[in-house]
Design a protein around this motif. Sequence first.
Motif, PDB file in Angstrom:
ATOM      1  N   THR A 198     -22.211  33.163  62.731  1.00 25.60           N
ATOM      2  CA  THR A 198     -22.717  32.037  61.935  1.00 25.60           C
ATOM      3  C   THR A 198     -24.215  32.166  61.702  1.00 25.60           C
ATOM      4  O   THR A 198     -24.713  31.858  60.606  1.00 25.60           O
ATOM      5  N   LEU A 199     -24.951  32.599  62.707  1.00 24.91           N
ATOM      6  CA  LEU A 199     -26.398  32.724  62.563  1.00 24.91           C
ATOM      7  C   LEU A 199     -26.762  33.792  61.541  1.00 24.91           C
ATOM      8  O   LEU A 199     -27.795  33.694  60.864  1.00 24.91           O
ATOM      9  N   HIS A 200     -25.922  34.782  61.416  1.00 25.17           N
ATOM     10  CA  HIS A 200     -26.190  35.827  60.430  1.00 25.17           C
ATOM     11  C   HIS A 200     -26.113  35.267  59.012  1.00 25.17           C
ATOM     12  O   HIS A 200     -27.012  35.508  58.192  1.00 25.17           O
ATOM     13  N   ILE A 201     -25.077  34.492  58.723  1.00 24.28           N
ATOM     14  CA  ILE A 201     -24.943  33.934  57.374  1.00 24.28           C
ATOM     15  C   ILE A 201     -25.999  32.863  57.123  1.00 24.28           C
ATOM     16  O   ILE A 201     -26.503  32.720  56.013  1.00 24.28           O
ATOM     17  N   ILE A 202     -26.375  32.098  58.155  1.00 22.92           N
ATOM     18  CA  ILE A 202     -27.433  31.094  58.002  1.00 22.92           C
ATOM     19  C   ILE A 202     -28.755  31.767  57.649  1.00 22.92           C
ATOM     20  O   ILE A 202     -29.511  31.292  56.788  1.00 22.92           O
ATOM     21  N   SER A 203     -29.036  32.887  58.297  1.00 26.91           N
ATOM     22  CA  SER A 203     -30.289  33.599  58.027  1.00 26.91           C
ATOM     23  C   SER A 203     -30.330  34.137  56.600  1.00 26.91           C
ATOM     24  O   SER A 203     -31.409  34.284  56.018  1.00 26.91           O
ATOM     25  N   GLU A 204     -29.151  34.381  56.027  1.00 31.11           N
ATOM     26  CA  GLU A 204     -29.084  34.931  54.676  1.00 31.11           C
ATOM     27  C   GLU A 204     -29.091  33.854  53.597  1.00 31.11           C
ATOM     28  O   GLU A 204     -29.590  34.074  52.489  1.00 31.11           O
ATOM     29  N   ARG A 205     -28.563  32.653  53.919  1.00 26.42           N
ATOM     30  CA  ARG A 205     -28.281  31.671  52.873  1.00 26.42           C
ATOM     31  C   ARG A 205     -29.053  30.351  52.968  1.00 26.42           C
ATOM     32  O   ARG A 205     -28.890  29.502  52.088  1.00 26.42           O
ATOM     33  N   CYS A 206     -29.825  30.155  54.008  1.00 29.84           N
ATOM     34  CA  CYS A 206     -30.483  28.852  54.198  1.00 29.84           C
ATOM     35  C   CYS A 206     -32.003  28.996  54.291  1.00 29.84           C
ATOM     36  O   CYS A 206     -32.597  28.776  55.361  1.00 29.84           O
ATOM     37  N   PRO A 207     -32.663  29.327  53.202  1.00 27.86           N
ATOM     38  CA  PRO A 207     -34.115  29.541  53.239  1.00 27.86           C
ATOM     39  C   PRO A 207     -34.938  28.279  53.490  1.00 27.86           C
ATOM     40  O   PRO A 207     -36.091  28.359  53.904  1.00 27.86           O
ATOM     41  N   LYS A 208     -34.336  27.092  53.234  1.00 29.34           N
ATOM     42  CA  LYS A 208     -35.073  25.843  53.378  1.00 29.34           C
ATOM     43  C   LYS A 208     -34.835  25.161  54.726  1.00 29.34           C
ATOM     44  O   LYS A 208     -35.219  24.011  54.926  1.00 29.34           O
ATOM     45  N   LEU A 209     -34.221  25.857  55.647  1.00 24.73           N
ATOM     46  CA  LEU A 209     -33.828  25.283  56.933  1.00 24.73           C
ATOM     47  C   LEU A 209     -35.016  24.706  57.701  1.00 24.73           C
ATOM     48  O   LEU A 209     -36.050  25.351  57.859  1.00 24.73           O
ATOM     49  N   GLN A 210     -34.846  23.447  58.164  1.00 23.64           N
ATOM     50  CA  GLN A 210     -35.875  22.768  58.955  1.00 23.64           C
ATOM     51  C   GLN A 210     -35.409  22.468  60.377  1.00 23.64           C
ATOM     52  O   GLN A 210     -36.201  22.523  61.315  1.00 23.64           O
ATOM     53  N   VAL A 240     -23.171  31.015  70.986  1.00 23.28           N
ATOM     54  CA  VAL A 240     -24.329  31.766  70.520  1.00 23.28           C
ATOM     55  C   VAL A 240     -24.990  32.511  71.685  1.00 23.28           C
ATOM     56  O   VAL A 240     -25.146  31.968  72.775  1.00 23.28           O
ATOM     57  N   THR A 241     -25.384  33.755  71.431  1.00 23.77           N
ATOM     58  CA  THR A 241     -26.054  34.580  72.442  1.00 23.77           C
ATOM     59  C   THR A 241     -27.362  35.131  71.870  1.00 23.77           C
ATOM     60  O   THR A 241     -27.748  34.813  70.738  1.00 23.77           O
ATOM     61  N   ASP A 242     -28.003  35.992  72.640  1.00 25.12           N
ATOM     62  CA  ASP A 242     -29.253  36.607  72.185  1.00 25.12           C
ATOM     63  C   ASP A 242     -29.057  37.410  70.904  1.00 25.12           C
ATOM     64  O   ASP A 242     -29.956  37.491  70.064  1.00 25.12           O
ATOM     65  N   ARG A 243     -27.874  37.989  70.730  1.00 24.03           N
ATOM     66  CA  ARG A 243     -27.611  38.784  69.524  1.00 24.03           C
ATOM     67  C   ARG A 243     -27.740  37.924  68.271  1.00 24.03           C
ATOM     68  O   ARG A 243     -28.332  38.336  67.269  1.00 24.03           O
ATOM     69  N   GLY A 244     -27.192  36.712  68.328  1.00 21.31           N
ATOM     70  CA  GLY A 244     -27.291  35.823  67.185  1.00 21.31           C
ATOM     71  C   GLY A 244     -28.713  35.354  66.944  1.00 21.31           C
ATOM     72  O   GLY A 244     -29.163  35.258  65.790  1.00 21.31           O
ATOM     73  N   ILE A 245     -29.433  35.046  68.011  1.00 20.81           N
ATOM     74  CA  ILE A 245     -30.821  34.601  67.883  1.00 20.81           C
ATOM     75  C   ILE A 245     -31.689  35.689  67.271  1.00 20.81           C
ATOM     76  O   ILE A 245     -32.555  35.433  66.435  1.00 20.81           O
ATOM     77  N   MET A 246     -31.439  36.941  67.665  1.00 16.95           N
ATOM     78  CA  MET A 246     -32.205  38.047  67.094  1.00 16.95           C
ATOM     79  C   MET A 246     -31.875  38.239  65.628  1.00 16.95           C
ATOM     80  O   MET A 246     -32.746  38.578  64.820  1.00 16.95           O
ATOM     81  N   SER A 247     -30.601  38.006  65.267  1.00 18.47           N
ATOM     82  CA  SER A 247     -30.218  38.071  63.858  1.00 18.47           C
ATOM     83  C   SER A 247     -30.937  36.994  63.062  1.00 18.47           C
ATOM     84  O   SER A 247     -31.402  37.236  61.948  1.00 18.47           O
ATOM     85  N   LEU A 248     -31.034  35.808  63.650  1.00 20.76           N
ATOM     86  CA  LEU A 248     -31.736  34.700  62.999  1.00 20.76           C
ATOM     87  C   LEU A 248     -33.223  35.015  62.865  1.00 20.76           C
ATOM     88  O   LEU A 248     -33.870  34.616  61.898  1.00 20.76           O
ATOM     89  N   SER A 249     -33.764  35.738  63.830  1.00 22.66           N
ATOM     90  CA  SER A 249     -35.197  36.035  63.845  1.00 22.66           C
ATOM     91  C   SER A 249     -35.594  37.064  62.801  1.00 22.66           C
ATOM     92  O   SER A 249     -36.777  37.229  62.511  1.00 22.66           O
ATOM     93  N   GLU A 250     -34.628  37.772  62.249  1.00 24.10           N
ATOM     94  CA  GLU A 250     -34.938  38.785  61.246  1.00 24.10           C
ATOM     95  C   GLU A 250     -35.416  38.167  59.935  1.00 24.10           C
ATOM     96  O   GLU A 250     -35.994  38.855  59.101  1.00 24.10           O
ATOM     97  N   LYS A 251     -35.151  36.866  59.771  1.00 26.12           N
ATOM     98  CA  LYS A 251     -35.597  36.161  58.565  1.00 26.12           C
ATOM     99  C   LYS A 251     -36.590  35.080  58.969  1.00 26.12           C
ATOM    100  O   LYS A 251     -36.349  34.320  59.906  1.00 26.12           O
ATOM    101  N   VAL A 252     -37.701  35.002  58.288  1.00 22.71           N
ATOM    102  CA  VAL A 252     -38.702  33.980  58.580  1.00 22.71           C
ATOM    103  C   VAL A 252     -38.367  32.716  57.796  1.00 22.71           C
ATOM    104  O   VAL A 252     -38.227  32.750  56.568  1.00 22.71           O
TER     105      VAL A 252
END
Length: 343
Positions: A221-233, A242-254
């Motif tokens: 889920t974090l992977h698709i959120i990082s790709e599709r939710c640029p306005k996330l607050q 969720v594990t560290d793998r998902g958090i790191m995937s999320l961290s790839e997008k600012v």
Amino acid sequence: MEIAQNLPEVVLLKIFRLLQFGDLCRAGRVCKLWYQLTRSKTLWRFVDATDIKLTTQQLAKLVSRLTTAVHHLYICGLVLNEVPFLTPGLIAEISRNSPDLQTLVIEGAFVAKQINWTDITIQDLPPKLATLSLRRSFFHADQLFCCTDSPSGPQLKCLDVSHCWCISDHDMPFFTKLSNLQELYLESCDYISDDGVFMFVSRSETLTVIDVEGTNISDDTLHIISERCPKLQKLFLGKTWVTDRGIMSLSEKVFPSLEMLCLSKTMVTITGIKYLCESQKTLKWLKISESKLLLQDVQDIMSVLPLCKVYRKQVTRLSPPESDICEHFLEKMFQLMQTSTIT
């Protein structure tokens, strides 16, 4: 009693503003003056009737007294022979009496077609409604959200369906019809998984708040959120897989606007969090309750993000003591209620 009755009206109004709704109604029975004061529009801007166990007759009476002054309405415990329900007639009366209603919270109700009843659809709701909560209620998403294209209907920005066991991945496409939706709360929806979130997020790039706490989502889920939710607050991920793998995937997008993140009761470690903090410099609120983090880990986080508040304990004010999730939507409602009381 004489002292209270002799107080200036402005003082009485300030006192009445602090009362729960049930107590406010009882105060109006004391005398004619108090009745008039308790009917003041300033006291009816936010109607929170959760302290009353509403029967059918009480609900009908409450709805009949609503006025255009009501902007926020919170009702729960609707009972008919021990079966929660909400009729199209009551919805119609709410819309008629309070056309300026902005927030409607209906908790623990049956909102679906019955014998001799018509369907309740989003078109039946007040036209200015921006926030709708159906927490712990039963409804059919295909019925309720079948008419979302009319410009005269409400343009929902916030939808809360927390604790709704009737919601599953198959219902998510119906939510995508809400083109203006910015906040989606799915707390404790057991039948929501990565597939459901993917279906919704992949079709909506307007989301600023996503709450999937207590669902069956994972790192995917974090992977698709990082790709599709640029306005996330705000992103609430407590009690998920969720594990560290998902958090790191999320961290790839600012995310330039990301301010709040909940990782309570997850398997995320300090490794993933440090990685996240390095990329998301806008974080101001981080919750890690019951996670495997030490005090030193918290200090390390604050050294990277000195303006970020890190919570290690439960901070929600409205969730019951036995609740095992954070109830972020209720926290939002509490803050709204506080603001309404002050103003």
